[in-house]
Design a protein around this motif. Structure first.
Motif, PDB file in Angstrom:
ATOM      1  N   VAL A   1      -4.953   9.418  -1.988  1.00 27.93           N
ATOM      2  CA  VAL A   1      -4.508   9.944  -0.695  1.00 27.93           C
ATOM      3  C   VAL A   1      -2.990   9.970  -0.594  1.00 27.93           C
ATOM      4  O   VAL A   1      -2.430  10.491   0.376  1.00 27.93           O
ATOM      5  N   GLY A   2      -2.317   9.403  -1.587  1.00 29.66           N
ATOM      6  CA  GLY A   2      -0.867   9.379  -1.598  1.00 29.66           C
ATOM      7  C   GLY A   2      -0.304   8.117  -0.977  1.00 29.66           C
ATOM      8  O   GLY A   2      -0.999   7.380  -0.273  1.00 29.66           O
ATOM      9  N   PRO A   3       0.973   7.850  -1.237  1.00 27.13           N
ATOM     10  CA  PRO A   3       1.601   6.638  -0.710  1.00 27.13           C
ATOM     11  C   PRO A   3       1.962   6.772   0.759  1.00 27.13           C
ATOM     12  O   PRO A   3       1.920   7.859   1.339  1.00 27.13           O
ATOM     13  N   LYS A   4       2.309   5.642   1.344  1.00 25.67           N
ATOM     14  CA  LYS A   4       2.753   5.631   2.727  1.00 25.67           C
ATOM     15  C   LYS A   4       4.100   6.349   2.854  1.00 25.67           C
ATOM     16  O   LYS A   4       4.769   6.648   1.880  1.00 25.67           O
ATOM     17  N   THR A   5       4.508   6.608   4.085  1.00 27.36           N
ATOM     18  CA  THR A   5       5.767   7.301   4.355  1.00 27.36           C
ATOM     19  C   THR A   5       6.952   6.522   3.782  1.00 27.36           C
ATOM     20  O   THR A   5       6.955   5.292   3.756  1.00 27.36           O
TER      21      THR A   5
END
Length: 283
Positions: free
Chosen positions: A267-271
């Motif tokens: 889902v990808g990394p955090k901001t």
């Protein structure tokens, strides 16, 4: 996760989970980087396996090491690698495919725990781990004979596929020989919701290795390692989708999923992941 994946149909877009089974805090930056000015500073290390899923196909990347190996090396583990899969509803016997990035003890030390798994390995790694280079103590130290023998047994049992260089394993999934840290070290490129992700394994132990081009001290071929950093960068859609093999930052910038020892990567990394990563350099 795509709709196809939910109903068990392969889509070519993979779920990817990092599974932490051990950590080691009694380390310094000298253990992680050559030519580091801040060599006495503490520098922790996490130990991971990775689980890939697309529809009904499940592939484990590396196997960790078991309690016997932990005792032998004086490096305790927090979770047995087989038990670490329980939150996925999986038993070790249900794992039928394992990508072995390389045969060092902390990546291939749990092969015997997954008796039904067919292995995928670079032919250069088997040649290295069973060849004359193992006459040298310093090159042999990260390997354990029993783990290498387990891989040989899979070979003789018809449960090992050799790959040479780049290899397409499935739609959205490929293997790429990097070398450097070990002769046949391979990374895994995976198509995810967040973009092309690269499980670097020990082609980059830490983000700092690859992003600052700082080599790791355990190295067979320094040129291969340095060129490997370039290759990892070219294979990933963006730098934060390069997943290092041992960086505790993985547990900081990616969300927890299913259990405290599991992080969801696809889902990808955090901001502001790159800012978080960069802020840790040199500490």
């Amino acid at each position: 996760m795509t709709t196809d994946a939910k109903v068990g149909v392969q889509s070519g877009t993979w779920q990817v989970h990092a599974i932490k089974y051990a950590d080691r805090n009694a380390r310094t930056r000298a253990d992680s980087f050559l030519f580091d000015d801040n060599h006495d500073a503490p520098h922790a290390m996490d130990y991971f396996m990775w689980l890939l899923r697309d529809g009904d196909r499940v592939i484990l990347v590396d196997t960790g090491y078991d309690h016997a190996e932990a005792k032998r090396r004086g490096r305790p583990i927090r979770l047995d690698p087989g038990e670490a899969l329980a939150p996925f509803g999986l038993t070790p016997e249900q794992i039928t495919e394992v990508i072995v990035t390389h045969l060092h003890y902390d990546h291939a030390g749990g092969l015997a725990l997954f008796p039904n798994a067919h292995l995928h390995m670079q032919e250069a790694e088997m040649a290295f781990a069973t060849g004359p280079c193992m006459c040298h103590d310093v090159l042999r130290d990260p390997f354990t004979a029993g783990h290498v023998c387990e891989a040989v047994m899979r070979l003789y049992g018809g449960k090992l596929t050799f790959h040479k260089g780049d290899s397409q394993l499935a739609d959205g999934l490929s293997l790429h020989c990097i070398g450097g840290h070990s002769r046949g070290l391979q990374c895994v490129r995976v198509k995810t919701e967040a973009g092309w992700m690269v499980l670097a394994s020990d082609a980059a132990h830490y983000y700092e290795n690859v992003l600052s081009r700082k080599p790791f001290p355990i190295v067979v071929d320094l040129q291969d390692m340095m060129q490997g950093f370039e290759r990892l960068t070219s294979l990933a859609s963006r730098p934060e989708l390069i997943i290092p093999g041992h960086d505790p930052l993985v547990c900081t910038i990616f969300p927890q999923d299913l259990a405290p020892h599991i992080r969801r990567l696809d889902v990808g990394p955090k901001t502001n992941a790159l800012a978080t990563i960069s802020s840790e350099f040199g500490k």
